[in-house]
Scaffold this active site. Structure first.
Site, mmCIF file in Angstrom:
data_model
loop_
_atom_site.group_PDB
_atom_site.id
_atom_site.type_symbol
_atom_site.label_atom_id
_atom_site.label_comp_id
_atom_site.label_asym_id
_atom_site.label_seq_id
_atom_site.Cartn_x
_atom_site.Cartn_y
_atom_site.Cartn_z
ATOM 1 N N HIS A 54 -5.416 11.588 3.297
ATOM 2 C CA HIS A 54 -4.063 11.515 3.885
ATOM 3 C C HIS A 54 -4.025 10.271 4.766
ATOM 4 O O HIS A 54 -4.256 9.159 4.283
ATOM 5 C CB HIS A 54 -3.826 12.836 4.639
ATOM 6 C CG HIS A 54 -2.418 13.101 5.058
ATOM 7 N ND1 HIS A 54 -1.385 12.238 4.855
ATOM 8 C CD2 HIS A 54 -1.875 14.178 5.713
ATOM 9 C CE1 HIS A 54 -0.267 12.763 5.352
ATOM 10 N NE2 HIS A 54 -0.536 13.941 5.880
ATOM 11 N N HIS B 115 -0.723 8.513 -5.359
ATOM 12 C CA HIS B 115 0.083 9.385 -4.504
ATOM 13 C C HIS B 115 0.488 10.620 -5.299
ATOM 14 O O HIS B 115 0.750 10.516 -6.496
ATOM 15 C CB HIS B 115 1.346 8.652 -4.030
ATOM 16 C CG HIS B 115 1.945 9.266 -2.819
ATOM 17 N ND1 HIS B 115 2.776 10.347 -2.884
ATOM 18 C CD2 HIS B 115 1.788 8.971 -1.516
ATOM 19 C CE1 HIS B 115 3.124 10.680 -1.661
ATOM 20 N NE2 HIS B 115 2.543 9.869 -0.801
ATOM 21 N N ASP C 241 -0.453 3.245 2.774
ATOM 22 C CA ASP C 241 -1.659 2.920 3.537
ATOM 23 C C ASP C 241 -2.302 1.611 3.112
ATOM 24 O O ASP C 241 -3.157 1.082 3.812
ATOM 25 C CB ASP C 241 -2.693 4.058 3.414
ATOM 26 C CG ASP C 241 -2.310 5.254 4.261
ATOM 27 O OD1 ASP C 241 -1.594 5.053 5.244
ATOM 28 O OD2 ASP C 241 -2.720 6.376 3.932
#
Ligand code: CMC
Length: 378
Positions: free
Chosen positions: A221, A260, A314
């Site tokens: 995450h 994802h 990210d």
């Protein structure tokens, strides 16, 4: 009732929400109906906070009031600041943040109050204090004195000020603000879901946010961004990037910052952050990391794009912060500085029509049997 099993709850609709819309096939993300690209272009983080907490954009005076309330809530209670100083400085910053948030709850007389008014008040407090705590953790890690919040700077500029001791340049403050806007909410990731599972028991808000922080910390995450920067630094030079990634993929290792559960195309947040990462690289005249990222991106997309694996938020948030002079260990706490807005918005929305989360498991153990006395066991 027909029971359907879905590993990792993939595809399961666990709540209704008017906050965030995602189309993972087309790469669309919108908060309360407003595309993320427009918010990143025109809004501030404070406006985004209002949008999420009230499900509409603020008027000028509402925005002013919210900004003042956030600024008023910035200082930490003295015992919380003191506790931070006695915790191990090299502990995981996310663990320190989780502990500090838990401690904060002891100083909030409204901690257990789940009324809409109390949740709104706690949202402002937690949004303000997550930033102060993260900056303080960042300072203490470097054995530096913490810096009290500035009363009039914006949320983002104040954060950078508390971290570095200098008022940031306008561009740096704006880039950081955009990074906060982009990460403020994302529907139902593990951290948001974890906080709602806890909040749905009608326990105190600080327990729910501590759970969210625990979930966000994990490398699958929010922990991915720190690992992305470590990977780019380890690659070291553009000429080594392609081979490095190909070898990792041959070993069936995951490339952090890619893939994802919802997006099967380019994450729209990554597209915006990529632009800022490039601008910052050019400004700082240090384009090496950005060049490495370009090669990593192309190599992964060539190998895995056909399976829907593309850069996620990210991948570029790490280098944006790196170029702003922020150490990689603070990237996940900074994610929390932003995402606390979404966590609280979901909590306000969910608890208003609360139902305890209590799913079930598919039992795969032995059939019903009998207790065997200890001296008869093989
Ligand atoms: N690199 C290489 N292979 C990957 C990656 C990756 N980053 N992501 C998924 N895969 C492969 C995976 O190995 C699996 O292959 P196979 O079917 O052959 O076993 C397949 O794709 C499906 O993976 P999954 O783990 O079942 O899919 P998921 O929907 O649970 O994955 C994910 C979502 C984010 C956990 C995963 O893509 C991942 O581990 N990415 C790297 C960590 C990361 O960047 N996390 C940040 C996510 S976005 C921000 C946030 O939510 O905080």
């Amino acid at each position: 009732m027909t029971e359907k099993f879905s590993r990792g709850l993939e595809g399961v609709i666990a709540a209704e929400s008017a906050l965030t819309y995602i189309d993972g096939q087309k790469g669309i993300l919108a908060y309360v109906g407003i595309p993320i690209e427009e918010l990143a272009e025109h809004a501030t983080f404070e406006e985004t906070v209002f949008l999420l907490l009230h499900q509409r954009l603020p008027t000028r005076s509402e925005l002013q009031k919210l900004s003042e309330e956030l600024a008023d809530q910035r200082p930490l209670p003295a015992p919380v600041a003191a506790i931070l100083k006695v915790l191990p400085r090299q502990a995981s910053p996310m663990s320190l943040l989780r502990t500090a948030i838990s401690v904060l709850g002891h100083f909030d007389p409204q901690a257990d109050d789940t009324s809409p008014q109390a949740l709104q008040a706690k949202a402002i407090k937690l949004i303000a204090q997550m930033a102060t705590l993260t900056a303080a953790i960042g300072r203490l890690r470097q054995n530096q004195e913490t810096i009290p919040p500035h009363p009039t700077l914006s949320h983002s500029a104040n954060f950078l000020y508390m971290l570095t001791g200098k008022e940031p340049a306008d561009f740096a403050a704006r880039v950081f603000d955009v990074a906060l806007i982009l990460q403020a909410d994302h529907e139902f990731p593990a951290s948001t879901f974890a906080s709602l599972v806890v909040a749905s028991t009608l326990t105190d808000t600080y327990s729910a946010i501590s759970a969210a922080l625990g979930a966000l910390k994990g490398p699958l995450h929010g922990g991915a961004s720190e690992q992305v920067v470590q990977m780019i630094l380890e690659i070291g030079e553009p000429a080594k990037a392609e081979q490095y990634i190909k070898e990792k993929l041959a070993r069936h290792e995951r490339i952090m910052g890619f893939g994802h559960r919802v997006y099967k195309t380019y994450d729209p947040r990554a597209r915006i952050l990529k632009k800022y990462s490039q601008k910052l690289a050019e400004q700082t005249k240090d384009t090496r990391l950005f060049e490495i990222e370009q090669i990593v991106e192309k190599t992964v997309i060539d190998a895995l794009g056909s399976r829907g694996i593309f850069p996620n938020v990210d991948f570029y948030s790490g280098t944006v912060c790196y170029y702003l002079g922020i150490e990689p260990a603070l990237l996940t706490p900074i994610f929390a500085v932003s995402r606390i807005a979404g966590w609280m918005a979901h909590m306000i929305e969910y608890v208003a029509d609360n139902r305890l989360f209590r799913p079930t498991t598919r039992y795969v153990g032995p059939p019903l049997g009998h207790y065997i006395p200890i001296d008869k066991r093989a």
